[in-house]
Design a protein around this motif. Structure first.
Motif, PDB file in Angstrom:
ATOM      1  N   ALA A  72      -8.729   7.673   3.747  1.00  0.00           N
ATOM      2  CA  ALA A  72      -9.388   7.273   2.494  1.00  0.00           C
ATOM      3  C   ALA A  72     -10.077   8.460   1.812  1.00  0.00           C
ATOM      4  O   ALA A  72     -10.373   8.399   0.624  1.00  0.00           O
ATOM      5  N   GLN A  73     -10.326   9.516   2.580  1.00  0.00           N
ATOM      6  CA  GLN A  73     -11.053  10.663   2.007  1.00  0.00           C
ATOM      7  C   GLN A  73     -10.121  11.748   1.461  1.00  0.00           C
ATOM      8  O   GLN A  73     -10.582  12.761   0.940  1.00  0.00           O
ATOM      9  N   ASP A 101      -9.626  11.094   7.943  1.00  0.00           N
ATOM     10  CA  ASP A 101      -9.920   9.825   7.289  1.00  0.00           C
ATOM     11  C   ASP A 101      -9.003   9.732   6.064  1.00  0.00           C
ATOM     12  O   ASP A 101      -9.201  10.430   5.068  1.00  0.00           O
ATOM     13  N   ASP A 141      -8.114  13.764  -0.959  1.00  0.00           N
ATOM     14  CA  ASP A 141      -8.156  13.851  -2.416  1.00  0.00           C
ATOM     15  C   ASP A 141      -6.953  14.655  -2.914  1.00  0.00           C
ATOM     16  O   ASP A 141      -6.887  15.871  -2.742  1.00  0.00           O
ATOM     17  N   ARG A 160       0.854  -1.192   0.000  1.00  0.00           N
ATOM     18  CA  ARG A 160       0.000   0.000   0.000  1.00  0.00           C
ATOM     19  C   ARG A 160       0.888   1.240   0.000  1.00  0.00           C
ATOM     20  O   ARG A 160       2.074   1.158   0.318  1.00  0.00           O
TER      21      ARG A 160
END
Ligand code: DC
Length: 208
Positions: A65-66, A63, A68, A27
């Motif tokens: 994953a959020q 978060d 951008d 990852r």
């Protein structure tokens, strides 16, 4: 398996980290985005960048994953991120989150400024990716133009030098090559040769 990649702004470490992660099935975390996400939230709220209590609160609710990258990659947010990166309490919280990411199997490639020195001092492989300020400014200018944005080489170079200075002179976790990091100077390399050199470094470290 943890690969730590550090280096100054626009050194190409992000591209290398992403490609290494794909190549080795790991990852990837661009830790600069964590500083940028906190800075962007402060800017959006119109709050001072020195407000560590609010910055900490934002960091605790971050978060990953959020985040951008397209939204967070603006010049203004990068400058603000470099300014809040001097806050010790905020750094400890972000480091805790980054370590959690790194230590989740099967492992990860992390890129930033203090990965080999502070976040993952026991990483399996450490790299310090650098290039001359002029080469980095040229690449950044080309990248901005290719995205249809206006770019002025002289001011990009000026900004990079100021950011290098702030990131390397701060007292908490300054940008520094870990003693056991492999130095990868990409001034004279294109991305393909830099990637090959980076894969080589990882493979040699894995077999030693
Ligand atoms: O790599 P970047 O341009 O996205 O980073 C933005 C700022 O965040 C950078 O100027 C300093 C800070 N940063 C940091 O202090 N430590 C990290 N591990 C990553 C980024």
């Amino acid at each position: 398996m943890i690969i730590a990649i550090d280096g100054p702004a626009a050194s190409g470490k992000g591209t290398l980290a992403r490609r290494l992660a794909t190549h080795f099935g790991l990852r990837h975390l661009d830790t600069g985005l964590t500083y940028r996400a906190v800075a962007a939230a402060l800017l959006a709220k119109g709050l001072p960048l020195g407000d560590e209590a609010v910055a900490l609160d934002i960091a605790r609710n971050l978060d990953l994953a959020q985040m951008d990258k397209t939204v967070l990659s603006s010049h203004e947010i990068g400058e603000a991120a470099s300014r809040i990166a001097v806050l010790g309490g905020l750094r400890s919280e972000l480091v805790r989150i980054q370590r959690g990411f790194a230590e989740t199997p099967p492992g990860a490639v992390l890129d930033g400024r203090d990965i080999g020195t502070v976040v993952c001092p026991k990483a399996d492989v450490k790299m310090f990716v650098t290039a001359s300020a002029e080469a980095r400014a040229l690449r950044r200018t080309d990248e901005m133009i290719s995205k249809g944005n206006a770019a002025d080489y002289a001011s990009v170079l000026d900004d990079l030098k100021r950011r290098d200075e702030r990131d390397s002179q701060r007292t908490v976790a300054p940008l520094r090559k870990a003693d056991d990091a492999h130095l990868l100077d990409t001034t004279e390399m294109d991305i393909e040769s830099a990637f090959k050199a980076a894969v080589d470094i990882v493979e040699r470290a894995m077999h030693s």
